[in-house]
Design an enzyme around this catalytic site. Structure first.
Site, short mmCIF file in Angstrom:
data_model
loop_
_atom_site.label_atom_id
_atom_site.label_comp_id
_atom_site.label_asym_id
_atom_site.label_seq_id
_atom_site.Cartn_x
_atom_site.Cartn_y
_atom_site.Cartn_z
CD GLU A 487 -15.46 29.92 50.48
OE1 GLU A 487 -14.58 29.62 49.68
OE2 GLU A 487 -16.57 30.33 50.13
CD GLU A 759 -16.21 24.05 45.89
OE1 GLU A 759 -14.99 23.82 45.99
OE2 GLU A 759 -16.70 25.18 46.05
C1 BGC Z 1 -18.63 28.29 48.61
C2 BGC Z 1 -19.95 27.65 48.26
C3 BGC Z 1 -20.96 28.75 48.32
C4 BGC Z 1 -20.60 29.62 47.14
C5 BGC Z 1 -21.55 30.68 46.78
C6 BGC Z 1 -18.30 29.23 47.51
O1 BGC Z 1 -17.10 29.85 47.67
O2 BGC Z 1 -17.65 27.36 48.84
O3 BGC Z 1 -20.22 26.45 48.74
O4 BGC Z 1 -22.27 28.40 48.38
O5 BGC Z 1 -19.31 30.15 47.30
O6 BGC Z 1 -21.90 30.43 45.53
#
Ligand code: BGC
Length: 900
Positions: A487, A759
């Site tokens: 990501e 997270e």
């Molecule tokens: C990310 C988040 C992001 C989200 C959207 C995820 O995959 O890691 O931090 O804001 O997607 O909701």
């Protein structure tokens, strides 16, 4: 030594030391150009100049200044290229250069004279400088690359060029360079500069940053310049679904080395088809998957003049242009270096090294292995319940570096065009390693450190440490969600949630000014804002409430923190476009947006039969952020003097608030969603009629208590939760949430040994099991947004909306009984605010420092107290002071006794 000689020396030393001490008493320091100390390669014709003033006195402010700019180092006032004249003003930040046109590739020196209200004579600064880069017309170098076939091998090309210089003394030599992909450049066997992963990541479809290096001291009569390239963000894999080549499939470099001799003549070396290339040790490099490096192919003479490289090919001219722009932000550098804390053999027999800190960067090592043998290094953030190396949460990112050894025990191995998020590494292949030869190196954008604090509570200190490391690991040129799985993208929602905290820890002004320009470039024609910037998710991945609002929230907060109106003006069109997009979709003030992530990762118990999950209506959230963005527009328009816009947004704001109240509040004052986030947004953004505000606070507190004093907020509610409580008379509840150790809370991960922000509130469960691996990063800064509240309330430093740039600020610590002391600082654009308070048996001592040219509103109303005694220079000052007192610059102490 003869005694006479000794005493003369001593006298000199004494004079030197005392004049130094004197010099520090009153001083102009920290001269910045476009927010940086002596930056190279600007393309701004009106660079902003700034300075800070030190004075031991009290109530000191600037009365006048005079700027002098010259084209020679140590220039005299009468030689100035530009003299601003004496200006009656207390402005010491963001003062635009307003002299004659600035020439490309030229160094400018400057100094400032500052008059203050306490000294007769002006203070004279030391000299600072900046250099200009190249405008598009100044670029003569061509883009060069390799053949398409060679690009398809994915091996790193090594471009090379030899050249001789005239036998004349050099005044200055600058290399201007950028690349499609990432580059590393060497001149005469030495690496150029100490930046990594250059040229950084911008929205490459529109612009690429180039860098300028001073290479004067690397040049000789005969030279060899070399540049290596790797895929990087330009053509490496990004996001999901096996997608690469987001911006192109061919690497390229454009470099212009400009040598100016002392006699004024110039010589220029450009990339063109006289350059050659071949391939070397970097076999493959990917951001997510890591690098393969064959050290047997390293040739240390690669950039030595006269070296005959094998199998060289002619560089190919590339005609496809990407506009080059100067670098606005701080480059990525190497920072902390970690030794191995523990060598571990896991139950299944893996060799694992623990560096003790979850960090972002890479591992470098030395190893006396056999040439041709390989060492594979895997990276992970945690060990699982069984103590095994855990990589499931990395999804498709391999995070694996492979080094083929060259047999030289002194060779330092490290990757080049990749980075990893990790605390642990697993080694495969040749495992006869010496752990003391392995180092973990943290890489991140070199933003100046601006804040920090320490308290009597070790858990809170660790929380602050984790926030800082979450920031370091996710500020690699772009503010990312996470740095390890497949990501690592510039998620807009995460960035806006964390922005204010980030700005306390580091100076993030240039970092975000650069990113906001990419946000504007990647904005859709209709004004919608991408989920991620730079946008690699496509034109449909846009417009989520609280994510897209990064377009308004960040520039506005940046203005309040740094006080730069020019930047606000620059971002204003993009802000307006985003809000215009929402206005288009609104009917009678009610916003009907498309897809929204909502209060991402809110509290959700596993077995939720009685409905305890804290689900907040997405429509309510979208309307709340719509109103907040309208409010920001009205305020920004006012600051910028856009009167028509002020009227327009004020009207829209009223309509949107009315629509919110009709749609989402019951007649008795209950919100449609009975969640903490719903009440928090309503109170924070001022969405409620006066008569239901008090009960909203009560409902919020009741809700928190119904979860046994736990928060249930996700990404959007969390940043405001404690602010809303402390600003509405419930600092006690805010403190209780902060000190809560069980899940969900900020301290829960700390009790589980976290070294970064997670997270998810429960990334690692008390029994050691993990959350869903597909969404479980252990280095995700969003929830670290509590940092701002801690600076505001534990340390007590608060900004004032009417006095941007901390020209005036509030000092209001809570003096919570949970702490016996708290001390820390925040470096504002005007200077350092220092705070240090202690309490023992109700006796409170608050020591603090107010920077020159600013004032502090000291607010002691958070506690009831007896007389408040003010000390200056350790001397008691007259009669006791009021609970709210405004003080000018200086060092103070206040003593008081708590009554509650
Ligand atoms: C990310 C988040 C992001 C989200 C959207 C995820 O995959 O890691 O931090 O804001 O997607 O909701």
């Amino acid at each position: 030594m003869k005694p006479t000689l000794f005493s003369t020396k001593f006298l000199f030393l004494f004079l030197a030391v005392s004049s130094l001490a004197w010099a520090q008493k009153n001083e102009v320091y920290d001269l910045t150009t476009d927010q940086k100390i002596n930056p190279l390669g600007l393309d701004n014709q009106h660079p902003q100049l700034g300075w800070k003033i030190k004075s031991e006195g009290y109530d000191v402010s600037q009365t006048k200044y005079q700027l002098l700019v010259g084209t020679q180092a140590n220039f005299k006032a009468q030689e100035a290229f530009w003299d601003s004249g004496v200006i009656n003003s207390d402005q010491s930040v963001h003062v635009p250069y307003a002299g004659p046109a600035l020439e490309a590739n030229t160094t400018y020196y400057w100094k400032v004279r500052v008059w203050t209200n306490n000294l007769k004579k002006p203070l004279q600064s030391a000299e600072a400088y900046w250099s200009m880069g190249l405008s598009p017309a100044d670029w003569q170098a061509q883009w060069i690359g390799q053949t398409l076939e060679d690009d398809e091998t994915r091996r790193s090309p090594y471009f090379r060029k030899e050249f001789s210089l005239s036998n004349k003394p050099i005044a200055k030599a600058y290399l201007h360079i950028s690349s499609k992909g990432m580059y590393e450049a060497h001149l005469n066997g030495k690496r150029i500069g100490d930046a990594y992963l250059t040229p950084g990541w911008t929205s490459y479809n529109y612009r690429l940053q180039y860098q300028t290096y001073d290479v004067t001291n690397l040049l000789e009569a005969q030279n060899a310049l070399g540049v290596t390239l790797g895929s990087g963000w330009y053509r490496g894999y990004l996001a999901w679904g096996d997608k690469n080549n987001h911006y192109g499939n061919q690497l390229g470099v454009r470099a212009q080395l400009m040598v100016r001799y002392q006699d004024g003549s110039e010589e220029v070396l450009n990339t063109d088809d006289s350059w050659n290339y071949n391939h070397g040790p970097i076999i493959d490099s990917e951001l997510y998957d890591g690098e393969i490096f064959d050290a047997r192919l390293v040739n240390p003479n690669w950039t030595t003049f006269g070296f005959q490289a094998n199998q060289t090919k002619k560089a190919q001219i590339q005609t496809e242009e990407v506009p080059l722009v100067a670098t606005a932000n701080e480059l990525i550098k190497k920072h902390e270096v970690f030794e191995v804390k523990e060598k571990i053999e896991t139950p299944s027999g893996d060799l694992v090294l623990d560096f003790g800190q979850n960090l972002v960067g890479w591992v470098s090592f030395q190893h006396a292995g056999k040439a041709g043998d390989s060492l594979h290094i895997y990276h992970a953030e945690i060990l699982d319940k069984e103590g095994e190396f855990y990589t499931e949460n990395l999804r498709d990112a391999d995070q694996k570096n492979t080094f083929i050894l060259n047999g030289d025990p002194n060779f330092v191995y490290e990757p080049h065009f990749t980075f990893q998020g990790f605390r642990y590494i697993k080694i495969e292949g040749d495992t006869t390693i010496d752990p003391s030869k392995f180092k973990a190196i943290a890489l991140y954008s070199a933003m100046p450190d601006t804040g920090g604090f320490e308290t009597s509570n070790a858990l809170i200190n660790q929380l602050q440490h984790n926030i800082e490391w979450g920031q370091k690991g996710n500020f690699l040129d772009v503010p990312t969600d996470c740095p390890q799985r497949d990501e690592r993208l510039g998620w807009t929602g995460d960035a806006q949630a964390f922005y204010n905290t980030a700005a306390f820890n580091r100076n993030v002004k240039s970092f975000f000014d650069k990113w906001l320009l990419d946000l504007a470039l990647d904005q859709r024609e209709d004004g919608s804002v991408p989920f991620v910037v730079p946008n690699v998710l496509g034109k449909d991945a846009m417009g989520s409430a609280g994510w897209a609002d990064a377009a308004t929230i960040i520039p506005w907060n940046a203005y309040l923190i740094y006080g730069d109106k020019t930047a606000l003006k620059q971002h204003y069109p993009s802000m307006k476009n985003w809000v215009g997009y929402m206005e288009q979709l609104a009917t009678n003030g009610l916003y009907k947006g498309g897809f929204h992530f909502g209060d991402w990762l809110f509290y959700r118990p596993n077995d939720d039969n009685s409905g305890r999950a804290a689900v907040t209506s997405k429509e309510l959230i979208a309307q709340s952020f719509f109103i907040h963005s309208l409010d920001i527009m009205a305020r920004s328009a006012r600051v910028l003097g856009e009167e028509k816009d002020v009227a327009h947004y004020t009207k829209q704001l009223q309509a949107a608030k009315k629509a919110y109240q009709n749609e989402f509040i019951t007649p008795s004052g209950r919100l449609l969603s009975e969640t903490q986030t719903a009440y928090v947004l309503a109170l924070q953004f001022g969405l409620l009629p006066e008569n239901v505000k008090a009960q909203a606070v009560e409902r919020l507190v009741d809700n928190i208590k119904s979860y046994d004093t736990h928060l249930t907020t996700g990404f959007l509610g969390t940043p405001y939760l404690c602010h809303v409580l402390s600003e509405n008379g419930r600092a006690d509840v805010a403190m209780a949430l902060l000190m809560q150790k069980s899940y969900p809370s900020w301290l829960y991960p700390v009790t589980q040994g976290a070294t970064t922000i997670w997270e998810r509130w429960d990334g690692l469960k008390p029994d050691g099991s993990t959350q869903t691996p597909s969404m479980n990063s252990y280095n995700h800064y969003a929830y670290g947004a509590i940092g701002e509240w801690m600076y505001n309330n534990l340390l007590g430093i608060q900004r004032q909306t009417d006095n941007p740039g901390f020209k005036a600020f509030t000092l209001k610590p809570l003096f919570s009984n949970d702490f016996s002391f708290i001390k820390g600082h925040f470096e504002t654009v005007h200077g350092t605010i220092k705070v240090n308070w202690t309490q023992e048996n109700e006796r409170v001592q608050l020591a603090f420092e107010v920077p020159v040219n600013t004032t502090a509103k000291v607010d002691l109303t958070s506690i009831e107290s007896t007389e408040r005694i003010l000390f200056q220079n350790n001397k008691r000052k007259g009669t006791p002071i009021e609970a709210v007192t405004t003080l000018g610059s200086g060092k103070y102490r206040i003593e008081l006794t708590k009554m509650n």
